[in-house]
Design an enzyme around this catalytic site. Structure first.
Site, PDB file in Angstrom:
ATOM      1  CG  ASP A  42      -1.965   1.118   1.162  1.00  0.00           C
ATOM      2  OD1 ASP A  42      -1.626   2.228   0.682  1.00  0.00           O
ATOM      3  OD2 ASP A  42      -3.108   0.887   1.576  1.00  0.00           O
ATOM      4  NE  ARG A  61     -16.040  -1.058  -4.362  1.00  0.00           N
ATOM      5  CZ  ARG A  61     -16.400  -1.296  -3.112  1.00  0.00           C
ATOM      6  NH1 ARG A  61     -16.266  -2.524  -2.613  1.00  0.00           N
ATOM      7  NH2 ARG A  61     -16.881  -0.325  -2.346  1.00  0.00           N
ATOM      8  CG  ASP A  68     -18.308 -11.410  -1.582  1.00  0.00           C
ATOM      9  OD1 ASP A  68     -19.241 -12.232  -1.632  1.00  0.00           O
ATOM     10  OD2 ASP A  68     -18.428 -10.276  -1.060  1.00  0.00           O
ATOM     11  CD  GLU A  80     -20.280  -7.088  -7.856  1.00  0.00           C
ATOM     12  OE1 GLU A  80     -21.195  -6.381  -7.356  1.00  0.00           O
ATOM     13  OE2 GLU A  80     -19.284  -7.450  -7.226  1.00  0.00           O
ATOM     14  CG  HIS A 108     -20.801  -7.456  -3.495  1.00  0.00           C
ATOM     15  ND1 HIS A 108     -20.490  -6.607  -4.525  1.00  0.00           N
ATOM     16  CD2 HIS A 108     -20.290  -6.880  -2.374  1.00  0.00           C
ATOM     17  CE1 HIS A 108     -19.835  -5.555  -4.053  1.00  0.00           C
ATOM     18  NE2 HIS A 108     -19.697  -5.706  -2.749  1.00  0.00           N
ATOM     19  CB  ILE A 109     -22.856 -12.102   0.901  1.00  0.00           C
ATOM     20  CG1 ILE A 109     -22.190 -13.388   0.373  1.00  0.00           C
ATOM     21  CG2 ILE A 109     -24.164 -11.878   0.162  1.00  0.00           C
ATOM     22  CD1 ILE A 109     -21.153 -14.021   1.264  1.00  0.00           C
TER      23      ILE A 109
END
Length: 354
Positions: A204, A264, A287, A292, A311-312
């Site tokens: 990062d 994402r 996920d 989507e 996506h949960i």
């Protein structure tokens, strides 16, 4: 004279309120605020994929009618929002007044408020850090599930088979874990990984060595992070992160690596990842997707090297019920003492926030 309670407008449908406001928070609201609740008359059902509420699938809570926002928000000090709240127009603050706080019982606020609102001194709070804990649990669970090859063994038993002698699972303990993005979800996962004694390598550009030391991790390059036995992606959806996990990086993953993407879909070369998983070289838990919902062929759907979820990662019963209370406690501290709690959205970090 008794002190006037701050006025709070709950810009969420009754169904959504039941989803994100637990009983303790309802008591807090009753004691500390004058509350205006949205009713069914203030909501709409929509099938538009561009609406914040998404498509009107069975069981999906209704969304707040954009035309009802001004009425509900009139005279409010605090706006309580969540999924299904339409974007808040700057006109709510155009006269130099308007709500002093937006408390968002959901994740990102980038589609909810204009950043100019923050510059007006409005306190904006997001439950993203609370959702991050739920996401961290998902990532840890996915790593353990795929590391031990559980879907493959489960499938064998269901088909009448038994031990798969050509396969053997791997332990997470002591393994190298690459993490891309030191977001709140990454920090939650890092905390959960502590008992496993992993070598946690974080890429990062905004993570300095001092903060890395506090987290108990080491900073590294993207290439080094992507050479780990376990790789987890935790980046925001900004232009700089689009396609950052390239085909080359995926091809250089060690055989048997486990990749988890809960951030994402556009952050990763999805086609390359799926090719290597379906081919049996690596394992992946997805996920999030691009687009989507995704459309996959039979080879993908039958692959035992893929764990596919809709996506949960941040969606748990306990986590959702905690969201309103999480932001409202910080909002009260900010109103009374100017204290910035963990859910405060800092204008200085808006450009790199999720």
């Amino acid at each position: 004279m008794p002190t006037r309670k701050p006025r709070l407008a709950a810009l969420l449908s009754p169904e959504r309120a039941a989803d994100v406001v637990d009983q303790a928070t309802r008591t807090l609201l009753q004691e500390r605020f004058e509350v205006v609740w949205a009713t069914a008359e203030h909501t709409i059902r929509t099938t538009s994929p561009t609406h914040p509420a998404g498509s009107a699938r069975p069981g999906t809570p209704a969304a707040i009618d954009p035309g009802a926002v001004a009425e509900l928000a009139a005279g409010a000090d605090v706006l309580l929002t969540s999924w299904g709240t339409p974007p808040l127009a700057k006109e709510l603050w155009v006269r130099g007044t308007g709500p002093r706080v937006v408390a968002h019982a959901a994740g990102t606020v980038k589609n909810l408020v204009d950043p100019a609102v923050l510059e007006l001194g409005v306190g904006v709070f997001s439950a993203g850090p609370r959702i991050a804990w739920s996401v961290g649990e998902y990532c840890l669970g996915a790593m353990l599930t795929l590391g031990r090859r559980l879907p493959r063994f489960d499938s064998a038993v269901r088909a009448g088979g038994w031990k798969q002698t050509e396969y053997r699972g791997h332990e997470l303990a002591g393994a190298k874990v690459g993490i891309v993005g030191a977001s709140s979800t990454a920090r939650a996962l890092i905390a959960m990984l502590k008992p496993f004694g992993c070598d946690i390598a974080v890429y990062d550009p905004y993570l300095n060595d001092q903060r890395a030391k506090e987290l108990g991790v080491r900073t590294t390059t993207l290439e080094d992070a992507a050479s780990a036995a376990f790789l987890s992606i935790h980046v925001p959806n900004v232009p700089e992160t689009k396609g950052m996990i390239t085909r080359d990086l995926i091809e250089n993953l060690p055989d048997g690596a486990v990749v988890v993407n809960s951030s994402r879909g556009p952050a990763i070369d999805q086609q390359a990842l799926i090719e290597h998983a379906v081919g049996g070289r690596i394992y992946a838990a997805l996920d999030v997707y691009d687009p989507e919902p995704p459309t996959f062929g039979e080879d993908v759907l039958r692959s035992q090297n893929l764990l596919l979820t809709p996506h949960i990662a941040g969606d748990t019963a306990e986590g959702h019920l905690a969201l309103a209370g999480y932001v409202l406690r910080d909002a009260l501290s900010w109103l009374e003492a100017g204290t910035r709690g963990p859910s405060f959205v800092d204008p200085k970090t808006w450009s790199i926030a999720a």
